[in-house]
Enzyme design. Structure first.
Site, PDB file in Angstrom:
ATOM      1  N   GLU A 123       0.856  -1.171   0.000  1.00  0.00           N
ATOM      2  CA  GLU A 123       0.000   0.000   0.000  1.00  0.00           C
ATOM      3  C   GLU A 123       0.903   1.236   0.000  1.00  0.00           C
ATOM      4  O   GLU A 123       1.866   1.245   0.764  1.00  0.00           O
ATOM      5  CB  GLU A 123      -0.914   0.053   1.222  1.00  0.00           C
ATOM      6  CG  GLU A 123      -1.916   1.207   1.123  1.00  0.00           C
ATOM      7  CD  GLU A 123      -2.915   1.261   2.282  1.00  0.00           C
ATOM      8  OE1 GLU A 123      -2.787   0.467   3.238  1.00  0.00           O
ATOM      9  OE2 GLU A 123      -3.801   2.112   2.217  1.00  0.00           O
ATOM     10  N   GLY A 255       2.771   2.432  10.836  1.00  0.00           N
ATOM     11  CA  GLY A 255       2.487   1.636  12.027  1.00  0.00           C
ATOM     12  C   GLY A 255       2.338   0.165  11.700  1.00  0.00           C
ATOM     13  O   GLY A 255       3.020  -0.683  12.277  1.00  0.00           O
ATOM     14  N   ALA A 256       1.456  -0.132  10.772  1.00  0.00           N
ATOM     15  CA  ALA A 256       1.188  -1.533  10.450  1.00  0.00           C
ATOM     16  C   ALA A 256       0.366  -1.592   9.173  1.00  0.00           C
ATOM     17  O   ALA A 256      -0.121  -0.571   8.691  1.00  0.00           O
ATOM     18  CB  ALA A 256       0.420  -2.199  11.580  1.00  0.00           C
ATOM     19  N   MET A 257       0.202  -2.810   8.647  1.00  0.00           N
ATOM     20  CA  MET A 257      -0.451  -2.963   7.346  1.00  0.00           C
ATOM     21  C   MET A 257      -1.349  -4.188   7.339  1.00  0.00           C
ATOM     22  O   MET A 257      -0.949  -5.259   7.770  1.00  0.00           O
ATOM     23  CB  MET A 257       0.629  -3.047   6.271  1.00  0.00           C
ATOM     24  CG  MET A 257       0.077  -3.230   4.890  1.00  0.00           C
ATOM     25  SD  MET A 257      -0.931  -1.798   4.376  1.00  0.00           S
ATOM     26  CE  MET A 257      -2.065  -2.585   3.255  1.00  0.00           C
ATOM     27  N   GLU A 258      -2.550  -3.994   6.790  1.00  0.00           N
ATOM     28  CA  GLU A 258      -3.622  -4.981   6.883  1.00  0.00           C
ATOM     29  C   GLU A 258      -3.636  -6.028   5.780  1.00  0.00           C
ATOM     30  O   GLU A 258      -4.706  -6.571   5.467  1.00  0.00           O
ATOM     31  CB  GLU A 258      -4.961  -4.233   6.859  1.00  0.00           C
ATOM     32  CG  GLU A 258      -5.319  -3.566   5.516  1.00  0.00           C
ATOM     33  CD  GLU A 258      -4.988  -2.086   5.403  1.00  0.00           C
ATOM     34  OE1 GLU A 258      -4.086  -1.637   6.118  1.00  0.00           O
ATOM     35  OE2 GLU A 258      -5.621  -1.394   4.582  1.00  0.00           O
ATOM     36  N   HIS A 291      -7.171  -2.379  14.794  1.00  0.00           N
ATOM     37  CA  HIS A 291      -7.342  -1.608  13.559  1.00  0.00           C
ATOM     38  C   HIS A 291      -7.045  -2.481  12.333  1.00  0.00           C
ATOM     39  O   HIS A 291      -7.855  -2.571  11.409  1.00  0.00           O
ATOM     40  CB  HIS A 291      -6.424  -0.391  13.587  1.00  0.00           C
ATOM     41  CG  HIS A 291      -6.481   0.460  12.366  1.00  0.00           C
ATOM     42  ND1 HIS A 291      -7.267   1.581  12.282  1.00  0.00           N
ATOM     43  CD2 HIS A 291      -5.854   0.354  11.169  1.00  0.00           C
ATOM     44  CE1 HIS A 291      -7.126   2.127  11.081  1.00  0.00           C
ATOM     45  NE2 HIS A 291      -6.272   1.401  10.389  1.00  0.00           N
ATOM     46  N   GLU A 292      -5.893  -3.109  12.335  1.00  0.00           N
ATOM     47  CA  GLU A 292      -5.509  -3.907  11.151  1.00  0.00           C
ATOM     48  C   GLU A 292      -6.440  -5.097  10.996  1.00  0.00           C
ATOM     49  O   GLU A 292      -6.840  -5.443   9.884  1.00  0.00           O
ATOM     50  CB  GLU A 292      -4.048  -4.360  11.252  1.00  0.00           C
ATOM     51  CG  GLU A 292      -3.032  -3.233  11.468  1.00  0.00           C
ATOM     52  CD  GLU A 292      -3.165  -2.068  10.507  1.00  0.00           C
ATOM     53  OE1 GLU A 292      -3.620  -2.267   9.376  1.00  0.00           O
ATOM     54  OE2 GLU A 292      -2.824  -0.932  10.909  1.00  0.00           O
ATOM     55  N   GLU A 314     -10.109   3.933   5.844  1.00  0.00           N
ATOM     56  CA  GLU A 314      -9.351   4.384   7.021  1.00  0.00           C
ATOM     57  C   GLU A 314     -10.220   5.108   8.044  1.00  0.00           C
ATOM     58  O   GLU A 314     -10.119   4.856   9.241  1.00  0.00           O
ATOM     59  CB  GLU A 314      -8.158   5.249   6.601  1.00  0.00           C
ATOM     60  CG  GLU A 314      -7.102   4.491   5.793  1.00  0.00           C
ATOM     61  CD  GLU A 314      -6.556   3.249   6.488  1.00  0.00           C
ATOM     62  OE1 GLU A 314      -6.781   3.073   7.702  1.00  0.00           O
ATOM     63  OE2 GLU A 314      -5.908   2.434   5.793  1.00  0.00           O
TER      64      GLU A 314
HETATM   65  N1  PHE Z   1      -3.192   0.911   5.722  1.00  0.00           N
HETATM   66  C1  PHE Z   1      -2.343   1.031   6.864  1.00  0.00           C
HETATM   67  C2  PHE Z   1      -3.281   1.245   8.035  1.00  0.00           C
HETATM   68  O1  PHE Z   1      -3.816   2.227   8.308  1.00  0.00           O
HETATM   69  C3  PHE Z   1      -1.401   2.153   6.843  1.00  0.00           C
HETATM   70  C4  PHE Z   1      -0.319   2.073   5.841  1.00  0.00           C
HETATM   71  C5  PHE Z   1      -0.370   2.823   4.704  1.00  0.00           C
HETATM   72  C6  PHE Z   1       0.772   1.269   6.044  1.00  0.00           C
HETATM   73  C7  PHE Z   1       0.628   2.797   3.773  1.00  0.00           C
HETATM   74  C8  PHE Z   1       1.779   1.233   5.144  1.00  0.00           C
HETATM   75  C9  PHE Z   1       1.717   2.000   3.992  1.00  0.00           C
HETATM   76  O2  PHE Z   1      -3.731   0.478   8.680  1.00  0.00           O
HETATM   77 ZN    ZN Z   2      -5.847   1.592   8.423  1.00  0.00          ZN
END
Ligand code: PHE
Ligand code: ZN
Length: 850
Positions: A123, A255-258, A291-292, A314
């Site tokens: 992402e 922070g993190a990625m889903e 969140h994720e 988001e």
């Molecule tokens: N989609 C992720 C989140 O909000 C954020 C994110 C965006 C992480 C782009 C990495 C790169 O949960």
């Molecule tokens: Zn998110």
């Protein structure tokens, strides 16, 4: 960059000309020469809007080895952004082989390496750094992935389809856009557990970390299971794969990625033990794990048609994680914390050159739009919708959303339509929350006559870049009325302010009431006007709405600070007295009392002054805050000692909300006590602390009063081996450096061998922290500005995303005095003029200068 950056417009969106029906990827991993083979089936898209004039696949930084269409070798035309090639009229199979170098990928976008481990981040537009593909969220497909490597753990999305020595195969049955693709390979240790869904399916859960870190995964696992249960209970959402994996990685931009079935986390948002993580870390881990996980439905099963719709996933997912945290902990405390963050980050964004609508209409680099406006204001907009339609209709609308749009890539219009169809309500005016930037100002006037109380509400939104004139928005204003003795005479009701000005009438009251307006912070607006000290003290003592009780304390502090800064007034003792009454009230949640004891941030005070026409001076603001803290420390002296003693929890550390609240209050007292006791209590606390929360609080209290040298060394001795803990050590020094010493402190820190600018956490620990010391960053010498600009320019070629993010520190330059304005503008201009600047940082600098 080889060519001039293009601006992308929402209005230009058209469906892709082909559907992708099947994706097969084979990775042969190697640090400098990973081979990626793809076999992708395309069919013509029957949508009449679809654009089939040209077959274009995104691809950046790829070395094309071979390409075939239906088995026949082809020679595509390749540019810096992708390829075009002639294709058959009907469906066809595209096959390609490319080579990439994950070890050289310092941007941490696409496939990269982090201390020997392969990791991906796709992402928003990272997949195009892995292979040629229509890298846009509205192209959804099933992925089959084969990974070949000698590393012991090989992971991708979905379910494990087979494995053997040196390989593993994964199949994700759920069609997904490429941004949700993930791959991880490394020497990782798993913490395993299971979760049984409410329909009785068993899901294998795993959290995978570096060897040695597995002792710190328990809280993340517990949070995950609670989040899975909560989503079933509150939203009727069940998990949909046989396995769910979470990986912790040390080098991560966000922070993190889903990623579907394979969430990838910044290690700091997974790993926690009482000795290494603070209560705030635990709280954050709980909320980001949730969140994720929640994205699995709001983001993955239903995704965004294009990146302009980012808030669709988001805003909603932040709203859901906020609800979850509120349910796990204290809803009132959570609401206050969220409002603090919103004002701090989003109101600030709205007040400057980077202001943009929750759904922007154009961008140069989408990575620059992962903002507080899209996330946090996006969540507020969902919350307002819920307030306006009510609890039951909200749930019915969400049910319809999941039913109607499962498997689709949709828009904000689709989202609003489910609410319209469920409730019959016309949301066209409400939709302005998505298209108008800026923070609405609401003013309240009262009128009392013969038992009738009139509240007149007015709204006005100042201009933002590209939007000189704003139309009125629908603002839910929750209001309650208190009688003169403090009893509530009219319970909370939601007034809908939809015009520029409206009067709301309350009849049959025995005496003139005191209104409590914007209860629960029912809309992301600024309430203008300054109530009397008596009024604020009255609400602090009596309001039945916990948010507004806290807000009254804030307003008091703001009032006192404003008087100190504009009239040279000495701090009004009325503030301390009112606060003391609140602090003494044992029926109140300690966490709430701790929040009341904190002053507004210096940046908030600066913006508040600016909004009332007073040019803010960062030095004077800092001195006023310090002086007010000194006065509180003196005036509340004995009470602080007493509360701290009462709050110090007995027994072993547990990261639950109750314990955290007691520690927060005890440590807020300690910070003030340290101002008057020569640092005695804090030194003892530091030496005897058995958990990181108390350790950091004691150290911060000492540093804030110019002490703590010995403790800093001791801390370093104890934790030099631990990167996450050392990040705290770096940040504390930057935050608490005296204004005149801030730049020198940063220079000392970055010259250390353990300052690794390639690690985003470490870079942020220093440069992300610098603006958190406003008087230091804004020191009139300009040294802070210069240093930040130097290092952003240095980081940009390595990691443009992180450089661009941290450049936001410059966005407030127009609110400062002429001297600082000139210094900041010069640094922005220097950044902007740097040859070879990334699209990311280039866009940010240009927008801030415009
Ligand atoms: N989609 C992720 C989140 O909000 C954020 C994110 C965006 C992480 C782009 C990495 C790169 O949960
Ligand atoms: Zn998110």
């Amino acid at each position: 960059m080889s060519d001039a950056p293009q601006t992308i417009h929402l209005a230009d969106w058209r469906p892709f000309g082909w559907l992708v029906t099947d994706v097969r990827l084979t990775f042969t991993l190697s640090p400098d020469a990973t081979r990626v083979r793809s076999a992708i089936r395309f069919e013509p898209n029957p949508d009449p809007q679809a654009d089939r004039t040209r077959f274009f696949l995104h691809g950046e930084g790829l070395r094309l080895i071979s390409a075939r269409i239906d088995g026949v070798a082809v020679a595509p035309a390749i540019t810096a952004h992708g390829l075009t090639v002639a294709v058959p009229d009907g469906g066809f199979l595209w096959e390609s082989e490319v080579e990439i170098a994950p070890a050289e990928n310092t941007a941490l976008e696409g496939l990269y390496m982090s201390r020997g481990m392969y990791c991906s981040q796709c992402e928003a537009e990272g997949f195009r750094h892995i292979t040629f593909y229509p890298d846009r969220p509205d192209v959804m497909a099933q992925f089959h992935v084969r990974i070949e490597s000698d590393l012991p753990v090989l992971l991708s999305n979905g379910n494990l389809a087979g494995q053997g020595p040196g390989w593993a195969e994964w199949h994700d049955p759920w069609p997904k856009p490429a941004y949700l693709f993930a791959l991880v390979a490394g020497d990782l240790v798993a913490t395993r557990d299971t979760f049984t869904t409410r329909s009785g399916r068993e899901v294998a859960l795993a959290i995978l970390v570096r060897p040695g870190d597995e002792t710190r995964t328990a809280y993340a696992m517990d949070s995950l299971k609670r989040a899975m249960r909560w989503d079933e209970e509150e939203y009727g959402r069940e998990y949909d794969l046989d396995m769910f994996n979470i990986v912790a990685v040390d080098d991560f931009n966000m922070g993190a990625m889903e990623n579907k079935g394979l969430n990838i986390f910044n290690a700091r948002l997974v790993l926690a033990s009482p000795e290494t993580a603070t209560d705030a870390d635990y709280e954050r881990i709980e909320s980001v794990i949730a969140h994720e996980y929640f994205h699995n439905w709001t983001g993955n099963r239903i995704t965004c048609r294009d990146w302009f719709q980012l808030c669709l996933k988001e805003g909603l997912t932040v709203f859901r994680d906020q609800q979850f945290s509120g349910d796990m902990r204290s809803a009132a405390v959570k609401r206050i914390e969220d409002a603090i963050v919103l004002r701090n980050r989003q109101f600030r964004e709205d007040a400057g050159p980077l202001a943009h609508p929750v759904r922007p209409e154009s961008f140069v680099e989408i990575n620059n739009f992962y903002t507080a406006t899209v996330y946090e204001k996006g969540a507020e907009v969902v919350g307002m919708l819920k307030t306006l339609v009510g609890e039951d209709s909200y749930r019915a609308s969400l049910d319809l959303y999941f039913k109607r749009h499962d498997g689709q890539a949709v828009t904000i219009e689709d989202w609003l339509r489910v609410f319209e169809d469920t409730t019959g309500r016309d949301l066209s005016q409400f939709a302005r929350w998505y298209s108008q930037a800026g923070t609405p100002r609401v003013t309240v006037t009262e009128d009392w006559e013969n038992g009738t109380f009139n509240l007149t509400l007015r709204q006005h939104t100042p201009p933002t870049p590209g939007q000189p004139k704003k139309a009125p928005q629908v603002i839910p204003v929750a209001v309650g009325l208190l009688g003169p003795n403090g009893d509530e005479v009219v319970p909370t009701q939601v007034l809908e302010l939809a015009e520029d000005e409206q009067t709301f009438t309350f009849e049959g009251l025995a005496s003139r009431p005191v209104p409590s307006v914007l209860r629960g912070f029912s809309a992301p607006v600024i309430l203008e006007g300054d109530a009397s000290l008596e009024r604020m003290a009255f609400l602090l003592a009596h309001d039945t709405d916990p948010f507004n009780r806290w807000q009254a304390g804030r307003d008091l502090a703001r009032h006192v600070l404003r008087a100190m800064l504009t009239r040279d007034a000495t701090p009004d003792p009325a503030y301390g007295q009112a606060l003391a009454g609140f602090l003494r009230d044992d029926r109140l949640d300690p966490a709430l009392r701790a929040l009341a004891l904190a002053l507004p941030g210096e940046e908030d005070t600066a913006r508040d002054l600016y909004n009332t026409g007073v040019p803010p001076d960062p030095d004077a603001i800092h001195r006023a805050h310090e002086a007010l803290r000194d006065v509180l420390a003196q005036d509340l002296g004995a009470l602080l000692l007493q509360i701290r003693a009462a709050m110090t929890p007995a027994g072993p550390y547990a990261p639950d909300a109750a314990g955290a609240g007691r520690r927060a209050l005890a440590n807020a007292c300690l910070a003030l006590i340290t101002r008057v006791d020569g640092g005695k209590a804090a030194s003892v606390a530091f030496a005897s602390a058995s958990n990181m929360t108390d350790k950091v609080a004691a150290l911060a209290a000492l540093l804030a009063t110019g002490r703590g040298e010995a403790e800093l060394s001791a801390f370093e001795r104890d934790w030099a081996h631990d990167r996450l803990v050392m990040d705290k050590w770096f940040t504390l020094q930057v935050h608490h450096a005296a204004p005149v010493a801030a730049a020198a402190t940063v220079e000392r820190l970055v010259s250390r061998a353990d300052f690794d600018m390639r690690n985003p956490n470490r870079f942020r620990a220093v440069f992300g922290a610098l603006p958190g010391n406003p008087a230091g960053f804004h020191h009139a010498s300009g040294a802070g500005y210069r240093l930040l600009a130097d290092w952003l320019i240095r980081l940009d070629p390595l990691n443009p995303q992180t450089a661009a993010r941290l450049s936001q520190a410059f966005d407030g330059w127009r609110r400062l005095d002429a001297g600082r304005q000139g210094l900041m503008r010069a640094e922005l201009a220097r950044i902007s003029a740097t040859p070879g600047l990334s699209r990311d940082l280039g866009e940010m600098a240009a927008r801030m200068l415009a």
